[in-house]
Design a protein around this motif. Structure first.
Motif, PDB file in Angstrom:
ATOM      1  N   TYR A  96      -7.588  -1.867   6.589  1.00 40.95           N
ATOM      2  CA  TYR A  96      -6.699  -2.091   5.456  1.00 40.95           C
ATOM      3  C   TYR A  96      -5.478  -2.915   5.857  1.00 40.95           C
ATOM      4  O   TYR A  96      -4.984  -3.727   5.069  1.00 40.95           O
ATOM      5  N   LEU A 113     -15.357  -1.943   3.700  1.00 39.02           N
ATOM      6  CA  LEU A 113     -14.439  -0.852   3.382  1.00 39.02           C
ATOM      7  C   LEU A 113     -15.204   0.459   3.224  1.00 39.02           C
ATOM      8  O   LEU A 113     -15.113   1.154   2.199  1.00 39.02           O
ATOM      9  N   LEU A 149      -7.365   7.988   5.410  1.00 39.87           N
ATOM     10  CA  LEU A 149      -7.869   6.926   6.280  1.00 39.87           C
ATOM     11  C   LEU A 149      -8.014   7.392   7.735  1.00 39.87           C
ATOM     12  O   LEU A 149      -7.122   8.031   8.288  1.00 39.87           O
ATOM     13  N   HIS A 198      -0.177   5.748   2.241  1.00 40.41           N
ATOM     14  CA  HIS A 198      -1.580   5.447   1.967  1.00 40.41           C
ATOM     15  C   HIS A 198      -2.531   6.008   3.015  1.00 40.41           C
ATOM     16  O   HIS A 198      -3.713   6.218   2.723  1.00 40.41           O
ATOM     17  N   PHE A 248       0.822  -1.204   0.000  1.00 37.66           N
ATOM     18  CA  PHE A 248       0.000   0.000   0.000  1.00 37.66           C
ATOM     19  C   PHE A 248       0.864   1.265   0.000  1.00 37.66           C
ATOM     20  O   PHE A 248       0.434   2.314  -0.440  1.00 37.66           O
ATOM     21  N   TRP A 250     -15.910  -0.061   8.727  1.00 37.85           N
ATOM     22  CA  TRP A 250     -14.527  -0.557   8.704  1.00 37.85           C
ATOM     23  C   TRP A 250     -14.330  -1.811   9.549  1.00 37.85           C
ATOM     24  O   TRP A 250     -13.232  -2.066  10.027  1.00 37.85           O
ATOM     25  N   TRP A 308      -5.396   7.827   0.840  1.00 37.52           N
ATOM     26  CA  TRP A 308      -6.797   7.407   0.899  1.00 37.52           C
ATOM     27  C   TRP A 308      -7.554   8.074   2.039  1.00 37.52           C
ATOM     28  O   TRP A 308      -8.702   7.725   2.302  1.00 37.52           O
TER      29      TRP A 308
END
Length: 551
Positions: free
Chosen positions: A365, A506, A357, A351, A343, A543, A355
């Motif tokens: 993830y 997700l 997150l 990442h 990732f 999640w 993304w």
């Protein structure tokens, strides 16, 4: 060191020649891991100091980005001596100490081999560029100009501008897919191949367990140097180069991805086979054919053991649909190959930022990548959930970022120093002035801070890696069809009589998902795994994951 000593060390590790299949590999960017001498640059003895942290994660191996002698125009990816350590990183004796310590901790050592090109300060190029008749004259890709004096073709450099630079002594152009100070080697010359295989043997004899092969699909250029065709706008993507880079406007049919590469990889693999357990992972840099090349280069026993493409290093959000789409393509073009997923790495935005997150998403993830079929590369600081650092223009070191600023800020934001403890402004990385500034946003995510917090992401990574290691189906097993059900991606992993069903929500909204028929026991509670409800369905929070073992 000698070969016998290396094999004795291999016995200490109880060599499984198939160890790489499903391995978890921790990437170290040596400039930024730990500075042992206060000069502000990480080094090999600094890595030795921090190996216990890596071992505590439960990973199988480390991959060390280049530490060879280099003028550092591209921070080690421009090699001027393949068989020595750059003084800023230490010495060969320091490397030997690193290998010995890693092996004592049960860690295999993989190093980054940059075979497609050298530095223009390498002795080979110093000779090659003098004239057209010397012993190394054909060791790089040289070409006469067109009749009007312009470059031989339309090929572009990833780092901006044409991929050709004029050498007045030869009255020819030389090829460089990257910086002009990184001339491309001519793999059509068998002497070049032999020299690079000798380099590979040098490090195998020194005790390394394998290699990460930089830009594995760039080794050969088309013998006839044909122009690359234009790439229609609808087929362009920024997986390899930023969208502002005209490199994306070409389909790179001739500047890389040549069929002769398979012949060299067969020679490379044959050399690895002389050293039981030696393995390699190749970096496939291609925005259109990455997975197809992964399949070609890892199928059978004549290529490298594993490759990674850029599908999960891309900016596009990694949705359930995207995961399913990637694996559907893998099953089509690389069913007999073996992927290594990542990732984050030293070339892309981390990442967590890429993304956007949340902590819950970061955990989901992390669990996902450790359940997918394939091997895994984790990038230093990933276990801490480090976001991309914001590096001011005046602090930039990366020539790529300097070239395309401000639309593309380069790779320095993912290369800032590792943070070990929060008590000073360098995070325990150095007692001096760090080569890149330490992000203040990283200090409260340091190793020491997270060690003292049972709920920290660091501990989640340890639990997820341990869960993988205790379930062989997740390491070397096959997978059932990867499918998307709204925001939920799911698949089975099977090895022998062990089958796991893995489902991941997700998204930041709840989701309901049906378990397959059969008898299932919930596992992975330490990872937040949920059991089915009274209706037999999985009711997944935002999640949330569900891991089930077939009984």
């Amino acid at each position: 060191m000698n070969k016998k000593a290396d094999f004795d060390m291999a016995k200490v590790l109880d060599v499984d020649t198939d160890w790489w299949r499903g391995a978890v590999i921790y990437q170290i960017y040596p400039r930024s891991y730990q500075d042992s001498n206060g000069d502000g640059v990480g080094d090999l003895l600094g890595i030795v100091q921090r190996l216990p942290h890596i071992a505590s994660l439960g990973v199988d191996a480390i991959w060390i980005s280049p530490f060879f002698t280099s003028p550092m125009k591209d921070f080690g990816y421009d090699v001027s001596n393949y068989c020595d350590v750059d003084p800023m990183f230490g010495s060969l004796a320091d490397f030997d100490a690193l290998v010995e310590t890693a092996h004592e901790l049960g860690l295999r050592v993989m190093i980054d081999l940059v075979l497609s090109h050298t530095s223009d300060q390498h002795a080979w190029f110093a000779q090659s560029h003098q004239d057209r008749t010397n012993d190394k004259a054909d060791w790089y890709v040289w070409s006469d100009p067109k009749p009007d004096g312009t470059a031989p073709n339309n090929w572009l450099s990833i780092f901006g501008g044409p991929a050709w630079t004029w050498e007045p002594r030869r009255e020819q152009y030389y090829l460089h897919n990257f910086l002009s100070t990184q001339p491309d080697l001519n793999f059509h010359n068998p002497d070049v191949q032999d020299a690079l295989l000798d380099v590979t043997r040098f490090w195998l004899d020194r005790g390394v367990d394998g290699f990460r092969l930089d830009t594995i699909n760039f080794y050969y250029a088309d013998k006839d140097l044909r122009d690359n065709p234009a790439l229609p706008p609808e087929r362009r993507n920024a997986n390899i180069a930023p969208s502002v880079n005209p490199y994306n406007h070409q389909e790179h049919l001739y500047s890389k991805n040549q069929p002769e590469n398979l012949e060299f990889l067969a020679r490379f693999r044959a050399l690895l086979e002389e050293y039981p357990g030696a393995a390699a992972v190749g970096e496939v840099g291609d925005a259109q054919r990455g997975l197809e090349l992964l399949g070609q280069y890892t199928a059978g026993t004549t290529g490298v053991q594993m490759c990674y493409a850029f599908e999960f290093l891309a900016k596009d959000p990694l949705t359930a649909e995207r995961v399913a789409q990637v694996f559907a393509e893998v099953d089509t073009v690389a069913a007999d190959g073996w992927a290594c997923w990542a990732f984050s790495n030293h070339d892309v935005m981390r990442h967590i930022t890429r993304w956007d997150l949340t902590p819950a998403a970061a955990r989901a993830y992390a669990t996902l990548i450790l359940c997918l079929r394939g091997s895994v590369c984790l990038y230093q600081g990933e276990e801490l959930g480090l976001p991309e650092a914001d590096v001011a223009f005046e602090d930039l070191q990366d020539p790529y970022g300097i070239e395309f600023w401000p639309e593309f800020k380069g790779r320095d934001g993912c290369r800032t120093p590792m943070v070990w403890e929060p008590s000073n402004q360098t995070g325990g990385f150095t007692s001096g002035n760090p080569w890149l500034p330490v992000s203040s946003d990283h200090l409260n995510r340091s190793v020491a801070a997270q060690e003292d917090d049972p709920g920290a992401l660091l501990h989640h990574y340890r639990r997820a890696i341990a869960f993988r290691r205790t379930h062989p189906a997740l390491v070397k097993g096959t997978h059932g069809g990867v499918s998307a059900d709204g925001s939920v991606v799911s698949f089975t992993r099977t090895l022998g009589d062990q089958t796991l069903y893995c489902a991941f929500n997700l998204s930041d909204a709840p989701a309901t998902h049906a378990l397959p028929d059969g008898s299932w026991a919930t596992v992975g509670s330490e990872l937040g795994s949920t059991a089915p409800g009274p209706d037999g369905h999985l009711h997944l929070g935002p999640w949330q994951v569900a891991l089930s073992l077939k009984t």
